[in-house]
Design a protein around this motif. Structure first.
Motif, PDB file in Angstrom:
ATOM      1  N   TYR A  48       0.852  -1.181   0.000  1.00  0.00           N
ATOM      2  CA  TYR A  48       0.000   0.000   0.000  1.00  0.00           C
ATOM      3  C   TYR A  48       0.894   1.240   0.000  1.00  0.00           C
ATOM      4  O   TYR A  48       1.995   1.232   0.553  1.00  0.00           O
ATOM      5  N   ARG A  49       0.379   2.296  -0.571  1.00  0.00           N
ATOM      6  CA  ARG A  49       1.053   3.594  -0.577  1.00  0.00           C
ATOM      7  C   ARG A  49       0.165   4.574   0.165  1.00  0.00           C
ATOM      8  O   ARG A  49      -1.052   4.617  -0.058  1.00  0.00           O
ATOM      9  N   GLN A  50       0.758   5.359   1.033  1.00  0.00           N
ATOM     10  CA  GLN A  50      -0.008   6.334   1.802  1.00  0.00           C
ATOM     11  C   GLN A  50       0.640   7.704   1.692  1.00  0.00           C
ATOM     12  O   GLN A  50       1.760   7.927   2.162  1.00  0.00           O
ATOM     13  N   TYR A  51      -0.079   8.627   1.059  1.00  0.00           N
ATOM     14  CA  TYR A  51       0.361  10.013   1.005  1.00  0.00           C
ATOM     15  C   TYR A  51      -0.038  10.715   2.292  1.00  0.00           C
ATOM     16  O   TYR A  51      -0.958  10.288   2.994  1.00  0.00           O
ATOM     17  N   SER A  52       0.650  11.815   2.564  1.00  0.00           N
ATOM     18  CA  SER A  52       0.383  12.574   3.774  1.00  0.00           C
ATOM     19  C   SER A  52      -1.079  13.002   3.831  1.00  0.00           C
ATOM     20  O   SER A  52      -1.642  13.440   2.825  1.00  0.00           O
ATOM     21  N   ARG A  53      -1.693  12.809   4.978  1.00  0.00           N
ATOM     22  CA  ARG A  53      -3.094  13.203   5.236  1.00  0.00           C
ATOM     23  C   ARG A  53      -4.103  12.430   4.390  1.00  0.00           C
ATOM     24  O   ARG A  53      -5.223  12.889   4.155  1.00  0.00           O
TER      25      ARG A  53
ATOM     26  N   ARG B 179     -12.927  14.836   9.876  1.00  0.00           N
ATOM     27  CA  ARG B 179     -11.530  14.652   9.490  1.00  0.00           C
ATOM     28  C   ARG B 179     -10.609  14.879  10.681  1.00  0.00           C
ATOM     29  O   ARG B 179      -9.562  14.240  10.792  1.00  0.00           O
ATOM     30  N   HIS B 180     -11.007  15.809  11.549  1.00  0.00           N
ATOM     31  CA  HIS B 180     -10.224  16.101  12.743  1.00  0.00           C
ATOM     32  C   HIS B 180     -11.170  16.180  13.933  1.00  0.00           C
ATOM     33  O   HIS B 180     -12.300  16.655  13.797  1.00  0.00           O
ATOM     34  N   LEU B 181     -10.691  15.714  15.088  1.00  0.00           N
ATOM     35  CA  LEU B 181     -11.505  15.746  16.303  1.00  0.00           C
ATOM     36  C   LEU B 181     -10.588  15.933  17.503  1.00  0.00           C
ATOM     37  O   LEU B 181      -9.614  15.194  17.665  1.00  0.00           O
ATOM     38  N   VAL B 182     -10.921  16.927  18.311  1.00  0.00           N
ATOM     39  CA  VAL B 182     -10.232  17.131  19.577  1.00  0.00           C
ATOM     40  C   VAL B 182     -11.259  16.916  20.671  1.00  0.00           C
ATOM     41  O   VAL B 182     -12.330  17.526  20.634  1.00  0.00           O
ATOM     42  N   MET B 183     -10.964  16.050  21.598  1.00  0.00           N
ATOM     43  CA  MET B 183     -11.923  15.786  22.657  1.00  0.00           C
ATOM     44  C   MET B 183     -11.227  15.641  24.001  1.00  0.00           C
ATOM     45  O   MET B 183     -10.074  15.209  24.078  1.00  0.00           O
ATOM     46  N   GLY B 184     -11.961  16.024  25.050  1.00  0.00           N
ATOM     47  CA  GLY B 184     -11.475  15.849  26.402  1.00  0.00           C
ATOM     48  C   GLY B 184     -11.690  14.417  26.861  1.00  0.00           C
ATOM     49  O   GLY B 184     -12.454  13.664  26.258  1.00  0.00           O
ATOM     50  N   MET B 185     -11.016  14.051  27.919  1.00  0.00           N
ATOM     51  CA  MET B 185     -11.070  12.665  28.391  1.00  0.00           C
ATOM     52  C   MET B 185     -12.448  12.273  28.909  1.00  0.00           C
ATOM     53  O   MET B 185     -12.761  11.082  28.986  1.00  0.00           O
ATOM     54  N   THR B 186     -13.284  13.248  29.238  1.00  0.00           N
ATOM     55  CA  THR B 186     -14.617  12.903  29.747  1.00  0.00           C
ATOM     56  C   THR B 186     -15.700  12.999  28.668  1.00  0.00           C
ATOM     57  O   THR B 186     -16.869  12.721  28.924  1.00  0.00           O
ATOM     58  N   ASN B 187     -15.313  13.400  27.468  1.00  0.00           N
ATOM     59  CA  ASN B 187     -16.301  13.575  26.394  1.00  0.00           C
ATOM     60  C   ASN B 187     -16.761  12.245  25.819  1.00  0.00           C
ATOM     61  O   ASN B 187     -16.101  11.203  25.979  1.00  0.00           O
ATOM     62  N   LYS B 188     -17.887  12.314  25.094  1.00  0.00           N
ATOM     63  CA  LYS B 188     -18.351  11.205  24.268  1.00  0.00           C
ATOM     64  C   LYS B 188     -18.499  11.729  22.854  1.00  0.00           C
ATOM     65  O   LYS B 188     -19.159  12.749  22.648  1.00  0.00           O
TER      66      LYS B 188
ATOM     67  N   THR C 110     -10.223  -0.783   0.524  1.00  0.00           N
ATOM     68  CA  THR C 110     -10.301   0.628   0.171  1.00  0.00           C
ATOM     69  C   THR C 110     -10.408   1.398   1.473  1.00  0.00           C
ATOM     70  O   THR C 110     -11.326   1.153   2.263  1.00  0.00           O
ATOM     71  N   PHE C 111      -9.461   2.287   1.692  1.00  0.00           N
ATOM     72  CA  PHE C 111      -9.424   3.052   2.937  1.00  0.00           C
ATOM     73  C   PHE C 111     -10.045   4.431   2.743  1.00  0.00           C
ATOM     74  O   PHE C 111      -9.975   5.021   1.660  1.00  0.00           O
ATOM     75  N   GLY C 112     -10.596   4.959   3.834  1.00  0.00           N
ATOM     76  CA  GLY C 112     -10.949   6.363   3.894  1.00  0.00           C
ATOM     77  C   GLY C 112      -9.717   7.183   4.252  1.00  0.00           C
ATOM     78  O   GLY C 112      -8.621   6.633   4.457  1.00  0.00           O
ATOM     79  N   SER C 113      -9.885   8.493   4.325  1.00  0.00           N
ATOM     80  CA  SER C 113      -8.765   9.381   4.644  1.00  0.00           C
ATOM     81  C   SER C 113      -8.485   9.475   6.137  1.00  0.00           C
ATOM     82  O   SER C 113      -7.489  10.063   6.550  1.00  0.00           O
ATOM     83  N   GLY C 114      -9.377   8.916   6.939  1.00  0.00           N
ATOM     84  CA  GLY C 114      -9.111   8.847   8.367  1.00  0.00           C
ATOM     85  C   GLY C 114      -9.662  10.021   9.156  1.00  0.00           C
ATOM     86  O   GLY C 114      -9.986  11.085   8.606  1.00  0.00           O
ATOM     87  N   THR C 115      -9.780   9.824  10.447  1.00  0.00           N
ATOM     88  CA  THR C 115     -10.095  10.888  11.401  1.00  0.00           C
ATOM     89  C   THR C 115      -8.883  11.041  12.311  1.00  0.00           C
ATOM     90  O   THR C 115      -8.464  10.086  12.961  1.00  0.00           O
ATOM     91  N   ARG C 116      -8.322  12.250  12.342  1.00  0.00           N
ATOM     92  CA  ARG C 116      -7.198  12.547  13.229  1.00  0.00           C
ATOM     93  C   ARG C 116      -7.772  12.924  14.583  1.00  0.00           C
ATOM     94  O   ARG C 116      -8.402  13.969  14.728  1.00  0.00           O
ATOM     95  N   LEU C 117      -7.596  12.056  15.574  1.00  0.00           N
ATOM     96  CA  LEU C 117      -8.157  12.248  16.907  1.00  0.00           C
ATOM     97  C   LEU C 117      -7.081  12.700  17.879  1.00  0.00           C
ATOM     98  O   LEU C 117      -6.010  12.098  17.955  1.00  0.00           O
TER      99      LEU C 117
END
Lengths: 111, 112
Positions: free
Chosen positions: A36-41, B9-18, B102-109
């Protein structure tokens, strides 16, 4: 022992170089091997897929599996700056499409 | 877009959050996966769903709770997380008999 081992790099090469990326694995029963190849973000995207031993070529990319050594390789010929990414090897383990990934090698191709 | 969409795409949460992560695919795939990706570590498989049924739970702490209401949607419910849970959470899907995900772009937590 980890099931899949991969040197995380980073690996930095000049444009046009031949790149060799490698992984080792522990279980001789593994049959399906992927890169697999993964680009940044971004999420990983499937690059190459091989079954059992041998070579598979796709354009500038060649995937190689040596089951006797439990060693898999990805070669990139005439590397381009657009090849700069993290490359992850993956091996199918067990049922239900369970993939086990290496840690990924970060590659930088500089002009 | 790959056909697998993750939000946010991005999520910032506190330790007590849901909070909840969402994954959606309209590729006709029957299997869906959650992976955790931390810096310089291999992708860690968390959960596998086949035809909406959970077939793999890779010893994931109970503060992570997956839900798969149908073959197109997958959720990851989060509560009382720890700072070491900060990572990129990736969703993937695959069709029957095909091992290419097939992957998504992810959620940065980020857990603060």
């Amino acid at each position: 022992q980890k099931e899949v081992e991969q040197d995380p790099g980073p690996l930095s090469v000049p444009e046009g170089a031949i790149v060799s990326l490698n992984c080792t694995y522990s279980n001789s029963a593994f049959q399906y091997f992927m890169w697999y190849r993964q680009y940044s973000r971004k999420g990983p995207e499937l690059l190459m897929y091989t079954y059992s031993s041998g070579n598979k070529e796709d354009g500038r990319f060649t995937a190689q599996v040596d089951k006797s050594s439990k060693y898999i390789s990805l070669f990139i010929r005439d590397s381009q700056p657009s090849d700069s990414a993290t490359y992850l090897c993956a091996i199918l383990s067990g049922g239900y499409n369970k993939l086990i990934f290496g840690a990924g090698t970060r590659l930088a191709v500089h002009p | 877009e790959t056909g697998v969409t993750q939000t946010p795409r991005h999520l910032v949460m506190g330790m007590t959050n849901k909070k909840s992560l969402k994954c959606e695919q309209h590729l006709g795939h029957n299997a869906m996966y959650w992976y955790k990706q931390s810096a310089k570590k291999p992708l860690e498989l968390m959960f596998v769903y086949n035809f909406k049924e959970q077939t793999e739970n890779n010893s994931v702490p109970s503060r992570f709770s997956p839900e798969c209401p149908n073959s197109s949607h997958l959720f990851l419910h989060l509560h009382t997380l720890q700072p070491e849970d900060s990572a990129l959470y990736l969703c993937a899907s695959s069709p029957p008999g095909n091992y290419g995900y097939t992957f998504g772009s992810g959620t940065r937590l980020t857990v603060v």
